[in-house]
Motif scaffolding. Structure first.
Motif, PDB file in Angstrom:
ATOM      1  N   UNK A  18       0.824  -1.209   0.000  1.00 54.60           N
ATOM      2  CA  UNK A  18       0.000   0.000   0.000  1.00 54.60           C
ATOM      3  C   UNK A  18       0.859   1.260   0.000  1.00 54.60           C
ATOM      4  N   UNK A  19       1.866   1.285   0.884  1.00 57.34           N
ATOM      5  CA  UNK A  19       2.673   2.502   1.002  1.00 57.34           C
ATOM      6  C   UNK A  19       3.486   2.742  -0.259  1.00 57.34           C
ATOM      7  N   UNK A  20       4.079   1.688  -0.804  1.00 55.95           N
ATOM      8  CA  UNK A  20       4.905   1.891  -1.991  1.00 55.95           C
ATOM      9  C   UNK A  20       4.033   2.268  -3.181  1.00 55.95           C
ATOM     10  N   UNK A  22       1.231   3.953  -2.967  1.00 58.17           N
ATOM     11  CA  UNK A  22       0.838   5.372  -2.815  1.00 58.17           C
ATOM     12  C   UNK A  22       1.991   6.280  -3.176  1.00 58.17           C
ATOM     13  N   UNK A  23       3.218   5.862  -2.866  1.00 53.60           N
ATOM     14  CA  UNK A  23       4.386   6.660  -3.239  1.00 53.60           C
ATOM     15  C   UNK A  23       4.480   6.803  -4.742  1.00 53.60           C
ATOM     16  N   UNK A  26       1.808   9.031  -6.136  1.00 53.38           N
ATOM     17  CA  UNK A  26       2.072  10.445  -5.835  1.00 53.38           C
ATOM     18  C   UNK A  26       3.253  10.955  -6.657  1.00 53.38           C
ATOM     19  N   UNK A  28       6.418   9.961  -6.538  1.00 51.91           N
ATOM     20  CA  UNK A  28       7.643  10.126  -5.766  1.00 51.91           C
ATOM     21  C   UNK A  28       8.749   9.192  -6.252  1.00 51.91           C
ATOM     22  N   UNK A  30      10.466   6.641  -5.174  1.00 49.18           N
ATOM     23  CA  UNK A  30      10.264   5.872  -3.946  1.00 49.18           C
ATOM     24  C   UNK A  30      11.546   5.283  -3.362  1.00 49.18           C
TER      25      UNK A  30
END
Lengths: 176, 192
Positions: A18-20, A22-23, A26, A28, A30
């Protein structure tokens, strides 16, 4: 309980994904972000290392001198061992004042009984669901010069007691 | 606090050892404990660096802000005395989310700022307001979703499933937080 243990196995990979994701969405970079954060984590661990060395040496001295066993036998007169092992009582009491000292005691339980034993699991859960009440209260209230703390302490103690009772029940269920 | 605790551990241990003839074991204990701490830190270097790297990605992706916004209705329910657009609400949300994610460094400054803002609404300085009490009870009921430190300790001490405690810990944390909130809401009705 099986479902709970199954979910435990899934949650870390899910959070990573999930976090990667979202990165990436966005926009980013990562991996660069990761490396920067990992450096901070690295420094944090190096920073707590002297604290841990001091505390684990301290707990180890208490253990090897035989004092912890004496304390445990004293406590076992007050509360039955079937309900809660005396070692766990010291972990809870110390945790109210200092998180790292309580960690030292919990690690001692791990090395004596094993991390997956009943006392090991109970200590793992208890430390995961309680906070350093007295320390936190003094830091936060001192910052605004509040002396009359009213129902903060009883409320926080009620929450802690609930967490401890749940930990004992769940640790038992995990081994059932 | 820790100064006294630590000093007491060592002084009591040495005195106890002297009276019970275990000073030899105490020497070994001191050295062994120090060595054990270093091997624990090596495991933690790996796990915590990995975890804080991942959390950094989340933070840069704006997750902290996103989740804090989602917390609004909850904040309104918990702190009816605090005006909705007051800066205290934002600081409290950041503190709560940072605590949930285990971002201690982000949680404390936001928490202190929240207290400062709540104190501006305080009509009796020196006495905690309902909002302050509830906020701190919530904060101290433990909010952390993934106890990564504990997973690292367990993996160092030979657990076959270091992460098996994640869901049970979450359940215990949820219960302690609910009890904290219920207690706060009950107490605020009659506590002088």
């Amino acid at each position: 309980m099986n479902l709970i243990l199954y979910l435990s196995d899934m949650i870390l990979p899910f959070v990573l994904f999930y976090i990667i994701a979202s990165g990436l969405t966005a926009g980013r970079p990562v991996y660069d972000d990761f490396v920067e954060g990992a450096k901070e984590g690295f420094r944090t661990v190096l920073g707590v290392m002297p604290t841990l060395i001091g505390l684990m040496a301290g707990v180890s001295i208490l253990r090897t001198s035989g004092f912890l066993d004496f304390l445990a036998s004293l406590l076992s007169h007050i509360i039955s061992e079937d309900l809660i092992r005396p070692e766990l009582i010291s972990v809870i009491l110390v945790k109210l004042f200092s998180s790292s000292a309580a960690t030292g005691l919990a690690l001692d339980i791990f090395s004596r009984f094993g991390a997956d034993s009943l006392p090991g699991l109970s200590a793992s859960l208890m430390l995961s669901c309680t906070e350093t009440i007295f320390y936190t209260m003094s830091v936060y209230f001192m910052s605004v010069k509040v002396k009359k703390t009213r129902y903060t302490l009883p409320g926080a103690l009620a929450a802690t007691a609930a967490g401890v009772v749940m930990s004992l029940i769940l640790a038992r269920r995990m081994l059932a | 606090m820790l100064n006294y605790l630590w000093a007491a551990m060592i002084l009591v241990g040495v005195i106890w050892g002297a009276f019970h003839g275990t000073l030899g074991a105490v020497t070994e204990g001191a050295l062994g404990g120090a060595k054990e701490a270093v091997s624990l830190c090596i495991t933690m270097l790996g796990i915590l660096s990995l975890w804080s790297g991942v959390l950094k990605i989340g933070e840069r992706a704006g997750l902290l802000k996103k989740f804090s916004r989602g917390l609004r209705p909850f904040i309104r329910f918990l702190f009816p005395q605090v005006p909705e657009e007051h800066p205290a609400c934002e600081a409290m949300s950041t503190n709560i989310i940072a605590n949930m994610l285990g971002l201690g460094w982000a949680a404390t400054p936001a928490g202190l700022k929240a207290m400062e803002q709540l104190d501006r609404l305080n009509e009796h300085k020196g006495r905690a307001t309902n909002a302050m009490c509830t906020f701190l009870i919530l904060n101290m009921s433990s909010l952390q979703l993934i106890p990564i430190n504990m997973i690292a300790y367990r993996s160092q001490y030979g657990s076959v499933a270091p992460a098996s405690i994640v869901m049970p810990a979450l359940l215990a944390t949820a219960v302690s937080t609910i009890v904290g909130i219920v207690a706060a809401k009950l107490f605020e009705r009659f506590w002088p």
